[in-house]
Design a protein around this motif. Sequence first.
Motif, PDB file in Angstrom:
ATOM      1  N   VAL A   1       0.858  -1.177   0.000  1.00  0.00           N
ATOM      2  CA  VAL A   1       0.000   0.000   0.000  1.00  0.00           C
ATOM      3  C   VAL A   1       0.895   1.228   0.000  1.00  0.00           C
ATOM      4  CG1 VAL A   1      -1.714   1.288   1.306  1.00  0.00           C
ATOM      5  CG2 VAL A   1      -1.840  -1.195   1.228  1.00  0.00           C
ATOM      6  N   GLU A   2       0.703   2.078  -0.967  1.00  0.00           N
ATOM      7  CA  GLU A   2       1.482   3.314  -1.052  1.00  0.00           C
ATOM      8  C   GLU A   2       0.769   4.474  -0.369  1.00  0.00           C
ATOM      9  OE1 GLU A   2       4.442   5.722  -1.345  1.00  0.00           O
ATOM     10  OE2 GLU A   2       4.628   3.665  -2.016  1.00  0.00           O
ATOM     11  N   VAL A   3      -0.556   4.558  -0.523  1.00  0.00           N
ATOM     12  CA  VAL A   3      -1.322   5.645   0.097  1.00  0.00           C
ATOM     13  C   VAL A   3      -2.544   5.054   0.794  1.00  0.00           C
ATOM     14  CG1 VAL A   3      -2.635   7.774  -0.304  1.00  0.00           C
ATOM     15  CG2 VAL A   3      -0.588   7.313  -1.651  1.00  0.00           C
ATOM     16  N   ALA A  22       3.240   5.833   2.338  1.00  0.00           N
ATOM     17  CA  ALA A  22       4.275   4.903   2.772  1.00  0.00           C
ATOM     18  C   ALA A  22       5.665   5.452   2.456  1.00  0.00           C
ATOM     19  CB  ALA A  22       4.084   3.542   2.116  1.00  0.00           C
ATOM     20  N   GLU A  23       5.815   6.084   1.278  1.00  0.00           N
ATOM     21  CA  GLU A  23       7.153   6.533   0.895  1.00  0.00           C
ATOM     22  C   GLU A  23       7.170   7.519  -0.260  1.00  0.00           C
ATOM     23  OE1 GLU A  23      11.242   4.551  -0.830  1.00  0.00           O
ATOM     24  OE2 GLU A  23       9.916   3.319   0.383  1.00  0.00           O
ATOM     25  N   ARG A  24       6.573   7.159  -1.383  1.00  0.00           N
ATOM     26  CA  ARG A  24       6.784   7.918  -2.619  1.00  0.00           C
ATOM     27  C   ARG A  24       5.899   9.139  -2.806  1.00  0.00           C
ATOM     28  NH1 ARG A  24       5.905   4.536  -7.529  1.00  0.00           N
ATOM     29  NH2 ARG A  24       4.061   3.969  -6.387  1.00  0.00           N
ATOM     30  N   VAL A  25       4.669   9.109  -2.323  1.00  0.00           N
ATOM     31  CA  VAL A  25       3.694  10.149  -2.653  1.00  0.00           C
ATOM     32  C   VAL A  25       3.672  11.243  -1.593  1.00  0.00           C
ATOM     33  CG1 VAL A  25       1.250  10.619  -3.069  1.00  0.00           C
ATOM     34  CG2 VAL A  25       2.281   8.536  -3.962  1.00  0.00           C
ATOM     35  N   ASN A  26       3.780  12.487  -2.036  1.00  0.00           N
ATOM     36  CA  ASN A  26       3.664  13.646  -1.155  1.00  0.00           C
ATOM     37  C   ASN A  26       2.168  13.932  -0.954  1.00  0.00           C
ATOM     38  OD1 ASN A  26       3.555  16.144   0.067  1.00  0.00           O
ATOM     39  ND2 ASN A  26       5.058  17.086  -1.292  1.00  0.00           N
ATOM     40  N   VAL A  27       1.588  13.382   0.107  1.00  0.00           N
ATOM     41  CA  VAL A  27       0.155  13.549   0.321  1.00  0.00           C
ATOM     42  C   VAL A  27      -0.204  14.974   0.717  1.00  0.00           C
ATOM     43  CG1 VAL A  27      -0.374  11.121   0.730  1.00  0.00           C
ATOM     44  CG2 VAL A  27       0.276  12.568   2.665  1.00  0.00           C
ATOM     45  N   SER A  28       0.750  15.748   1.210  1.00  0.00           N
ATOM     46  CA  SER A  28       0.492  17.157   1.478  1.00  0.00           C
ATOM     47  C   SER A  28       0.164  17.890   0.180  1.00  0.00           C
ATOM     48  CB  SER A  28       1.696  17.811   2.158  1.00  0.00           C
ATOM     49  OG  SER A  28       1.451  19.182   2.380  1.00  0.00           O
ATOM     50  N   ALA A  29       0.899  17.598  -0.878  1.00  0.00           N
ATOM     51  CA  ALA A  29       0.643  18.210  -2.188  1.00  0.00           C
ATOM     52  C   ALA A  29      -0.714  17.771  -2.735  1.00  0.00           C
ATOM     53  CB  ALA A  29       1.760  17.857  -3.166  1.00  0.00           C
ATOM     54  N   ALA A  61      -7.298  12.437  -7.433  1.00  0.00           N
ATOM     55  CA  ALA A  61      -6.117  13.191  -7.000  1.00  0.00           C
ATOM     56  C   ALA A  61      -4.975  12.257  -6.599  1.00  0.00           C
ATOM     57  CB  ALA A  61      -6.488  14.122  -5.851  1.00  0.00           C
ATOM     58  N   VAL A  62      -5.288  11.207  -5.863  1.00  0.00           N
ATOM     59  CA  VAL A  62      -4.260  10.246  -5.453  1.00  0.00           C
ATOM     60  C   VAL A  62      -3.733   9.485  -6.668  1.00  0.00           C
ATOM     61  CG1 VAL A  62      -3.815   8.140  -4.125  1.00  0.00           C
ATOM     62  CG2 VAL A  62      -5.079  10.017  -3.077  1.00  0.00           C
ATOM     63  N   GLY A  63      -4.618   9.095  -7.566  1.00  0.00           N
ATOM     64  CA  GLY A  63      -4.202   8.400  -8.791  1.00  0.00           C
ATOM     65  C   GLY A  63      -3.242   9.227  -9.619  1.00  0.00           C
ATOM     66  N   LYS A  64      -3.528  10.521  -9.735  1.00  0.00           N
ATOM     67  CA  LYS A  64      -2.658  11.409 -10.490  1.00  0.00           C
ATOM     68  C   LYS A  64      -1.272  11.485  -9.843  1.00  0.00           C
ATOM     69  CE  LYS A  64      -2.259  16.124 -12.216  1.00  0.00           C
ATOM     70  NZ  LYS A  64      -2.818  17.451 -12.231  1.00  0.00           N
ATOM     71  N   ALA A  65      -1.248  11.593  -8.515  1.00  0.00           N
ATOM     72  CA  ALA A  65       0.027  11.639  -7.791  1.00  0.00           C
ATOM     73  C   ALA A  65       0.814  10.347  -7.979  1.00  0.00           C
ATOM     74  CB  ALA A  65      -0.216  11.920  -6.313  1.00  0.00           C
ATOM     75  N   LEU A  66       0.143   9.210  -7.958  1.00  0.00           N
ATOM     76  CA  LEU A  66       0.813   7.937  -8.172  1.00  0.00           C
ATOM     77  C   LEU A  66       1.387   7.834  -9.581  1.00  0.00           C
ATOM     78  CD1 LEU A  66      -1.638   5.565  -6.310  1.00  0.00           C
ATOM     79  CD2 LEU A  66       0.763   5.969  -5.705  1.00  0.00           C
TER      80      LEU A  66
END
Length: 70
Positions: A1-3, A22-29, A61-66
């Motif tokens: 799980v990444e987000v 978890a690591e790669r995605v800047n959830v603040s952005a 939004a999460v899909g785009k970040a991934l």
Amino acid sequence: VEVGITIKERGPQEYKISLRSAERVNVSAVCATLGGGGHYFAAGCTLKGPLPEVKARILKAVGKALEEQA
């Protein structure tokens, strides 16, 4: 799980969204694009509307970040 995504109902058609990365995605952005904020690995926002629309907005939004991290 990444987000990880948590959705909590706060009132009629009002939802508190919490994201954890978890690591790669800047959830603040991600949350900043939806009117929220936080830290790189933990952030949140409040969205209003019917639950299916809220889910669609946050997943988009999460899909785009991934995709940007791939």
